[in-house]
Design an enzyme around this catalytic site. Sequence first.
Site, PDB file in Angstrom:
ATOM      1  N   PHE A 123     -31.543  40.199 -82.810  1.00  0.00           N
ATOM      2  CA  PHE A 123     -31.691  38.990 -83.623  1.00  0.00           C
ATOM      3  C   PHE A 123     -32.199  37.863 -82.736  1.00  0.00           C
ATOM      4  CE2 PHE A 123     -29.482  35.145 -85.479  1.00  0.00           C
ATOM      5  CZ  PHE A 123     -30.279  35.038 -86.612  1.00  0.00           C
ATOM      6  N   LEU A 125     -33.133  34.190 -82.697  1.00  0.00           N
ATOM      7  CA  LEU A 125     -33.117  32.834 -83.248  1.00  0.00           C
ATOM      8  C   LEU A 125     -33.251  31.795 -82.134  1.00  0.00           C
ATOM      9  CD1 LEU A 125     -32.635  30.780 -85.573  1.00  0.00           C
ATOM     10  CD2 LEU A 125     -30.176  31.068 -85.157  1.00  0.00           C
ATOM     11  N   THR A 158     -29.727  39.185 -77.388  1.00  0.00           N
ATOM     12  CA  THR A 158     -28.962  40.411 -77.204  1.00  0.00           C
ATOM     13  C   THR A 158     -29.764  41.612 -77.706  1.00  0.00           C
ATOM     14  OG1 THR A 158     -26.855  39.240 -77.450  1.00  0.00           O
ATOM     15  CG2 THR A 158     -26.834  41.619 -77.826  1.00  0.00           C
ATOM     16  N   ARG A 267       5.188  46.306 -62.130  1.00  0.00           N
ATOM     17  CA  ARG A 267       5.239  45.475 -60.930  1.00  0.00           C
ATOM     18  C   ARG A 267       6.661  44.995 -60.669  1.00  0.00           C
ATOM     19  NH1 ARG A 267       3.113  44.226 -56.000  1.00  0.00           N
ATOM     20  NH2 ARG A 267       3.003  41.979 -55.638  1.00  0.00           N
ATOM     21  N   GLN A 335      -3.122  35.915 -64.730  1.00  0.00           N
ATOM     22  CA  GLN A 335      -1.997  35.226 -64.100  1.00  0.00           C
ATOM     23  C   GLN A 335      -0.807  36.168 -63.928  1.00  0.00           C
ATOM     24  OE1 GLN A 335      -2.619  32.189 -63.076  1.00  0.00           O
ATOM     25  NE2 GLN A 335      -0.638  31.830 -62.109  1.00  0.00           N
ATOM     26  N   ILE A 336      -0.537  36.990 -64.918  1.00  0.00           N
ATOM     27  CA  ILE A 336       0.572  37.940 -64.833  1.00  0.00           C
ATOM     28  C   ILE A 336       0.306  38.985 -63.752  1.00  0.00           C
ATOM     29  CG2 ILE A 336       1.668  39.850 -66.093  1.00  0.00           C
ATOM     30  CD1 ILE A 336       1.679  38.035 -68.551  1.00  0.00           C
ATOM     31  N   GLU A 362     -23.276  33.119 -81.171  1.00  0.00           N
ATOM     32  CA  GLU A 362     -23.074  33.159 -82.626  1.00  0.00           C
ATOM     33  C   GLU A 362     -22.598  31.796 -83.147  1.00  0.00           C
ATOM     34  OE1 GLU A 362     -24.664  35.613 -83.102  1.00  0.00           O
ATOM     35  OE2 GLU A 362     -23.470  37.339 -83.679  1.00  0.00           O
ATOM     36  N   THR A 364     -21.742  27.873 -81.138  1.00  0.00           N
ATOM     37  CA  THR A 364     -20.673  27.365 -80.270  1.00  0.00           C
ATOM     38  C   THR A 364     -19.463  26.962 -81.110  1.00  0.00           C
ATOM     39  OG1 THR A 364     -21.365  25.046 -80.391  1.00  0.00           O
ATOM     40  CG2 THR A 364     -22.401  26.424 -78.681  1.00  0.00           C
TER      41      THR A 364
END
Length: 382
Positions: A123, A125, A158, A267, A335-336, A362, A364
């Site tokens: 597509f 555009l 794309t 962990r 972060q984990i 697609e 903003t």
Amino acid sequence: MSVQLSKEQLMIQKMARDFARKELAPLAAERDEKHLYPADSLKKMGELGLLGMLVSEKYGGEDMGTVAYALALSEIAAACASTAVIMSVHNSICCGSIEKFGTEEQKQEFLVPMAGGEFIGAFALTEPEAGSDAQALSCTAERDGDSYVLNGTKRFITSGQNGGVVLVLARTKPTGSDGITAFLVTHDMPGFKVDKVENKMGQCASDTVDLVFSNCKVPASRMLGKEGEGFTVAMSGLDAGRIGIAALSLGLGQAALDEAVKYAKQRKQFGQEIAKFQGLQWILADMAMDVEAARQLVLNAAAIKERGENCTMAASMAKCFASEMANRVTSQAIQIHGGYGYIKEYPVERFYRDARILTIYEGTNQIQRHVIARELLKAKGR
């Protein structure tokens, strides 16, 4: 209102999940690192019907409905976001636009093979000076007998390099939304070439390119819809496309949550699994709420579209919230994981990079908020 999934929809979801985990997940990291287009996987997806999910059976599709499509796309995205965005543009915008606006000849020439995965749709555009402002297109199409001559450049397209057909929006009049026309362009047309191939932050297995048209002669029979109807074609496609990106976002967010939960159970720090620390439990809880809220918005928008109702506001809500959710949740997953989350050995690093574009393409999320507010203010109320 919660969407109640049918047995058939759940079966489609499981089929997509099984395929994604077996065929896509093991290859996703390598394809991302080496920028390898997933051609083999797309062929298999075509055979499974995943590239013609919204196409009617008359044209070789599966006609599974938007809800089943959103479920399947989420599962594909959980394994490989690059493959998912190719699937989204192909199904939501390209196939949908050709079936809705195309002639019978165009449907036989393009839609039937596309539904079977013989080639992918793109597509076109966006331009260097026309992104959010879709009416600012400068790519022109001038009538020349039984053809139109296209000139201009399209940016960030794309599947622009690997797609078999490109839905191109160009100006047939100097100004106004009624001066935009849609065309179906193929790579064998003289004057059409792929130019710059972008080196991206994420979704690297999906090609994103510039397309250049230099006196490219396109037969008038390749015009999609009527002359001047291109803006309508584009906006209709984007409504569907936003549901696709929302579903992609949902899948990516769910994958990040799953990885975070798994890692937190494995962990150990200070003599116990980090999952036992309340601070981390609360992060996981917030992630789970975020993902579930996005799921409801995505399925609601898909259900509205499937019923044939106006889905513009619901699609923008789903796309906006789900894409921001994916950015939050993938960040929290890193972060984990701590320092390990920053290492490419762990998939959350790729998820985080893949998620960043979701609030941009697609439309903003600033544009999504504009659409939501516009629809809200013109509504007559309950």
